[in-house]
Design a protein around this motif. Structure first.
Motif, PDB file in Angstrom:
ATOM      1  N   LEU A  26      -7.293   1.974   1.096  1.00 20.27           N
ATOM      2  CA  LEU A  26      -6.352   2.445   2.102  1.00 20.27           C
ATOM      3  C   LEU A  26      -5.197   1.456   2.202  1.00 20.27           C
ATOM      4  O   LEU A  26      -5.344   0.286   1.842  1.00 20.27           O
ATOM      5  N   PRO A  27      -4.042   1.889   2.706  1.00 18.00           N
ATOM      6  CA  PRO A  27      -2.940   0.948   2.905  1.00 18.00           C
ATOM      7  C   PRO A  27      -3.402  -0.255   3.726  1.00 18.00           C
ATOM      8  O   PRO A  27      -4.155  -0.110   4.698  1.00 18.00           O
ATOM      9  N   GLY A  28      -2.980  -1.427   3.297  1.00 16.37           N
ATOM     10  CA  GLY A  28      -3.377  -2.652   3.982  1.00 16.37           C
ATOM     11  C   GLY A  28      -2.559  -3.829   3.487  1.00 16.37           C
ATOM     12  O   GLY A  28      -1.569  -3.656   2.780  1.00 16.37           O
ATOM     13  N   GLY A  29      -2.999  -5.009   3.834  1.00 14.18           N
ATOM     14  CA  GLY A  29      -2.270  -6.229   3.504  1.00 14.18           C
ATOM     15  C   GLY A  29      -2.843  -6.968   2.315  1.00 14.18           C
ATOM     16  O   GLY A  29      -3.459  -6.380   1.423  1.00 14.18           O
ATOM     17  N   PHE A  30      -2.656  -8.284   2.326  1.00 12.17           N
ATOM     18  CA  PHE A  30      -3.064  -9.114   1.195  1.00 12.17           C
ATOM     19  C   PHE A  30      -4.565  -9.026   0.915  1.00 12.17           C
ATOM     20  O   PHE A  30      -4.984  -9.019  -0.242  1.00 12.17           O
ATOM     21  N   GLY A  31      -5.383  -8.975   1.951  1.00 14.54           N
ATOM     22  CA  GLY A  31      -6.828  -8.875   1.743  1.00 14.54           C
ATOM     23  C   GLY A  31      -7.199  -7.593   1.025  1.00 14.54           C
ATOM     24  O   GLY A  31      -8.046  -7.581   0.128  1.00 14.54           O
ATOM     25  N   THR A  32      -6.547  -6.496   1.402  1.00 12.33           N
ATOM     26  CA  THR A  32      -6.777  -5.208   0.744  1.00 12.33           C
ATOM     27  C   THR A  32      -6.383  -5.285  -0.723  1.00 12.33           C
ATOM     28  O   THR A  32      -7.119  -4.817  -1.603  1.00 12.33           O
ATOM     29  N   LEU A  33      -5.222  -5.884  -0.995  1.00 14.43           N
ATOM     30  CA  LEU A  33      -4.766  -6.015  -2.387  1.00 14.43           C
ATOM     31  C   LEU A  33      -5.717  -6.891  -3.190  1.00 14.43           C
ATOM     32  O   LEU A  33      -6.031  -6.586  -4.343  1.00 14.43           O
ATOM     33  N   ASP A  34      -6.186  -7.974  -2.591  1.00 17.49           N
ATOM     34  CA  ASP A  34      -7.142  -8.859  -3.254  1.00 17.49           C
ATOM     35  C   ASP A  34      -8.402  -8.086  -3.637  1.00 17.49           C
ATOM     36  O   ASP A  34      -8.875  -8.164  -4.779  1.00 17.49           O
ATOM     37  N   GLU A  35      -8.923  -7.320  -2.696  1.00 16.52           N
ATOM     38  CA  GLU A  35     -10.139  -6.554  -2.964  1.00 16.52           C
ATOM     39  C   GLU A  35      -9.891  -5.469  -3.999  1.00 16.52           C
ATOM     40  O   GLU A  35     -10.735  -5.220  -4.864  1.00 16.52           O
ATOM     41  N   PHE A  36      -8.736  -4.806  -3.929  1.00 18.92           N
ATOM     42  CA  PHE A  36      -8.398  -3.777  -4.920  1.00 18.92           C
ATOM     43  C   PHE A  36      -8.353  -4.377  -6.317  1.00 18.92           C
ATOM     44  O   PHE A  36      -8.979  -3.865  -7.246  1.00 18.92           O
TER      45      PHE A  36
END
Length: 133
Positions: A54-64
């Motif tokens: 889902l749209p998110g910040g740096f943590g989301t991108l890291d996990e993706f």
């Protein structure tokens, strides 16, 4: 309405440090606590059948990127879906396409994840994936 009240199971995974800094969600089916972020991501991967980013910040991108890299390396073969709501991830998709043009990423890597623009299309893709399985 929380998903668990709608009939689904909702699992959370949070490192102890973040649990102390943030408010842990209380309406989950189960909450797993881990010692660090790496252990958290590994546990999330083992508990998951698929990944919906889902749209998110740096943590989301890291996990993706970590889960995407693990799929590229053959650590898992679970589907990954990127919800590009309101074009939020357009820049990321463009970055991926540019990386292919510059020969840093193989074109075949585009098959490692699917982009959907609405949650309904993500759900339909997930359902189709598991029907084929």
């Amino acid at each position: 309405m929380p998903l668990s009240k709608a009939g689904g199971d909702v699992f959370g995974v949070i490192p102890t440090r973040l649990k102390k800094l943030e408010v842990a969600h209380t309406e989950l089916t189960d909450l797993h606590e881990t010692q660090d972020m790496h252990t958290r991501k590994a546990l999330m991967e083992s508990l998951s059948d698929a990944f919906l980013i889902l749209p998110g910040g740096f943590g989301t991108l890291d996990e993706f990127f970590e889960i995407l890299t693990w799929r590229q390396l053959g650590i898992h073969d679970k589907p990954i879906f990127l919800l590009n709501a309101e074009g939020y991830f357009d820049g990321l998709v463009k970055f991926t396409e540019d990386s292919i043009q510059y020969d840093f990423v193989r074109k075949s890597s585009l098959k490692l994840f699917k982009v959907c623009n609405e949650i309904d299309s993500c759900i339909e893709m997930l359902e189709r994936f598991f029907e084929e399985d």
